[in-house]
Design an enzyme around this catalytic site. Sequence first.
Site, PDB file in Angstrom:
ATOM      1  N   CYS A  98      47.205  23.622 -11.399  1.00  0.00           N
ATOM      2  CA  CYS A  98      47.054  24.231 -10.362  1.00  0.00           C
ATOM      3  C   CYS A  98      46.911  23.168  -9.190  1.00  0.00           C
ATOM      4  CB  CYS A  98      46.155  25.175 -10.080  1.00  0.00           C
ATOM      5  SG  CYS A  98      44.017  24.137 -10.237  1.00  0.00           S
TER       6      CYS A  98
ATOM      7  N   HIS B 273      40.074  25.117  -8.356  1.00  0.00           N
ATOM      8  CA  HIS B 273      41.165  25.664  -8.360  1.00  0.00           C
ATOM      9  C   HIS B 273      41.885  26.114  -6.939  1.00  0.00           C
ATOM     10  CE1 HIS B 273      43.970  28.581 -10.154  1.00  0.00           C
ATOM     11  NE2 HIS B 273      44.156  29.386  -9.353  1.00  0.00           N
TER      12      HIS B 273
ATOM     13  N   HIS C 108      50.599  30.408  -7.551  1.00  0.00           N
ATOM     14  CA  HIS C 108      49.191  29.538  -8.008  1.00  0.00           C
ATOM     15  C   HIS C 108      49.572  28.923  -9.030  1.00  0.00           C
ATOM     16  CE1 HIS C 108      45.989  31.687  -9.364  1.00  0.00           C
ATOM     17  NE2 HIS C 108      46.724  32.650  -9.390  1.00  0.00           N
TER      18      HIS C 108
END
Length: 230
Positions: free
Chosen positions: A138, A189, A201
């Site tokens: 990510c 994240h 993402h």
Amino acid sequence: MEKKASSTPSGFESLLQSASGPAGRETVSPRVAAEMLRVQMMQSTLTLAVSDARSDAASGQALRSVPAAFDLGLGLPTAYRGTAALETAEVEGEPVPSALPSLTSHAATEIDHISQTAARYLGTPYRFGGDGADGIDCSSFVQQVFHANQIDLPRTAREQINVGSNVAPGELRKGDLVFFQTYAEYPSHVGIYLGDGKMIHASSGKGEVTISDMNSDYYRPRYLGAKRVI
């Protein structure tokens, strides 16, 4: 006064539309298209609920009159929720701004370029610690998208959350970095906000770069906040 919509969608609008593409032209995986159709249906319901709630607020009632099933709040105590909320969310005791700050033409252009770059990564496999076409995580995805547009960011989500300016509750806009607490106690994240409660993402759960709903049962309670670097 709201400006008349342009006949040519922005990069982020095109990115969102590409998930369900015109008939006979599949631009992303069927799984993403199906997911986006579900998100669009849910978003329509949420928009109606929030619209009703704002009408109530005008007569002196708080937005908490919206049924819990349609609650767009982040679901985290203020101490953990961070400094940002979705465009339609309300942090208890903090009013939703009536309008978001207008974008400069330069910022709008940069955001459009960011969206076009991000779209090229759709379907790229996810790999923890990865930073290439054979697998990307990510924070590397976010770093590479912004680096391609002359904006340098640190490598990890834990570092990226310390860059840029805080986004006030209710003022999330396209191109903002959105952070979540997933497998660790720190920000673990990150994605790029697309608008309408969605982000692009690199997802470990989906196994690829994809578009997800930030109001989902998984992401909503893990949302920490957002940063603006454009």
